[in-house]
Design a protein around this motif. Sequence first.
Motif, short mmCIF file in Angstrom:
data_model
loop_
_atom_site.label_atom_id
_atom_site.label_comp_id
_atom_site.label_asym_id
_atom_site.label_seq_id
_atom_site.Cartn_x
_atom_site.Cartn_y
_atom_site.Cartn_z
N LEU A 201 2.34 -9.40 -0.83
CA LEU A 201 1.95 -8.77 -2.10
C LEU A 201 0.73 -9.43 -2.71
O LEU A 201 -0.12 -8.75 -3.31
CB LEU A 201 3.15 -8.85 -3.07
CG LEU A 201 3.09 -8.02 -4.34
CD1 LEU A 201 3.09 -6.53 -4.03
CD2 LEU A 201 4.29 -8.36 -5.22
N LEU A 321 5.76 -2.58 -10.01
CA LEU A 321 5.20 -2.53 -8.66
C LEU A 321 6.10 -1.72 -7.73
O LEU A 321 5.63 -0.97 -6.87
CB LEU A 321 4.99 -3.93 -8.12
CG LEU A 321 3.92 -4.77 -8.82
CD1 LEU A 321 3.94 -6.21 -8.31
CD2 LEU A 321 2.54 -4.16 -8.62
N TYR A 322 7.41 -1.87 -7.90
CA TYR A 322 8.38 -1.10 -7.11
C TYR A 322 8.22 0.39 -7.36
O TYR A 322 8.15 1.20 -6.41
CB TYR A 322 9.78 -1.59 -7.46
CG TYR A 322 10.92 -0.67 -7.09
CD1 TYR A 322 11.21 -0.36 -5.76
CD2 TYR A 322 11.73 -0.11 -8.07
CE1 TYR A 322 12.28 0.47 -5.43
CE2 TYR A 322 12.79 0.72 -7.75
CZ TYR A 322 13.06 1.01 -6.43
OH TYR A 322 14.11 1.83 -6.11
N GLN A 324 5.66 1.93 -8.37
CA GLN A 324 4.35 2.37 -7.87
C GLN A 324 4.32 2.46 -6.34
O GLN A 324 3.32 2.88 -5.76
CB GLN A 324 3.26 1.40 -8.33
CG GLN A 324 2.99 1.38 -9.81
CD GLN A 324 2.07 0.23 -10.21
OE1 GLN A 324 1.27 -0.25 -9.41
NE2 GLN A 324 2.20 -0.21 -11.44
N GLY A 325 5.40 2.03 -5.68
CA GLY A 325 5.44 2.04 -4.23
C GLY A 325 4.75 0.86 -3.58
O GLY A 325 4.49 0.87 -2.37
N ARG A 326 4.49 -0.19 -4.36
CA ARG A 326 3.78 -1.35 -3.83
C ARG A 326 4.71 -2.51 -3.46
O ARG A 326 4.27 -3.50 -2.88
CB ARG A 326 2.75 -1.82 -4.86
CG ARG A 326 1.67 -0.79 -5.14
CD ARG A 326 0.88 -1.08 -6.39
NE ARG A 326 0.17 -2.34 -6.31
CZ ARG A 326 -0.44 -2.91 -7.35
NH1 ARG A 326 -0.40 -2.32 -8.55
NH2 ARG A 326 -1.07 -4.05 -7.21
N PHE A 327 5.98 -2.40 -3.80
CA PHE A 327 6.96 -3.44 -3.49
C PHE A 327 8.28 -2.76 -3.17
O PHE A 327 8.92 -2.17 -4.04
CB PHE A 327 7.09 -4.40 -4.68
CG PHE A 327 8.12 -5.48 -4.48
CD1 PHE A 327 8.20 -6.18 -3.28
CD2 PHE A 327 9.00 -5.81 -5.50
CE1 PHE A 327 9.14 -7.18 -3.11
CE2 PHE A 327 9.94 -6.81 -5.32
CZ PHE A 327 10.01 -7.49 -4.13
N ASP A 328 8.69 -2.83 -1.90
CA ASP A 328 9.82 -2.03 -1.41
C ASP A 328 11.14 -2.76 -1.61
O ASP A 328 11.72 -3.33 -0.69
CB ASP A 328 9.61 -1.70 0.07
CG ASP A 328 10.62 -0.67 0.58
OD1 ASP A 328 11.43 -0.18 -0.23
OD2 ASP A 328 10.59 -0.37 1.78
#
Length: 361
Positions: A201, A321-322, A324-328
Amino acid sequence: MPHEVRGVVATGNGKPVSLATILVPDPGPGEALVKVLACGVCHTDLHYREGGISDDFPFLLGHEASGMVEAVGSGVTDIAPGDFVILNWRAVCGSCRACLRGRPQYCFATHNATQKMTLADGTPLSPALGIGAFAEKTLVAAGQCTKVDPAASPAAAGLLGCGVMAGLGAAVNTGAVSRGDSVAVIGCGGVGNAAIAGARLVGATTIIAVDVDERKLEWARGFGATHTVNAKEADPVEAIRQLTGGNGADVVIDAVGRPETFKQAFYARDLAGTAVLVGVPTPEMTLELPLLDVFGRGGALKSSWYGDCLPSRDFPLLISLYLQGRFDLDAFVTETIGLDGVEAAFAKMHHGDVLRSVVVL
């Protein structure tokens, strides 16, 4: 009037957990009543069941949770009924020496609820990490509730309450991994893979996953590992050095918590590199290192408490962030279960079959 709910209780050292009727008081001053929506099954809960943390049985287990605030006591202004929250075990006091120095992430006097939850016969319960969330409702200090975006999946969001935050924070907060760094993570369960996800990240370019289980190494690749090392087949220290130009990694994270893995972390880092201990040792473990090596290799040896997180700062950011699809975060949820599945989930965890089993209520 107390709320009568179901909860998962550990009654004695090593005994299987059981479902019991729990009485949860209405919130008093500074407290919050939370309807639990989901709670991850964490190794810490198993440590409680095994008597590895204290012998203050019976324990109301569960702490890695999200839920909805049902009621608050007097003096509570930061949260209100209807708020979606992640529960945390670092409710900062604001007045201890760490808080007064501007370091609330190290608060030494975190708050818990004052009132006790009990069994139906009045026996007081010890809630795991001051939370006790393997229950339909729980009572916590209001500061243990961190309000986040309700669009998040409860099963995923709750994992920030412990394991995922511990691993990610070990990389980002404690290890201060930044763009261009090389990182090695020893132990690729839930905490280790969260460290890998955190390193990716923030822009680490070389991320080396080390484990003895090929399943876990495959999980690590999914979270961002650029290289994997099976410690059954290769010396991890030499492998990490080879993958970093012969130098060692800038940051090495021990997510196992054993003397032998911490020694690997110590010697696998570059000169002036950082070794971070986030895996939890048992009380009898000791570490011996040549003092000249400690001096001569420089750098830093750090332990990471809860990923050195500040829930009010870190939880909303990571949920953002989750979404936004940046942290799964969803990738950490291996299975969802009911309250009656906790004992079986402990067995799966022990055998390394899951990243996280999550109780969904």
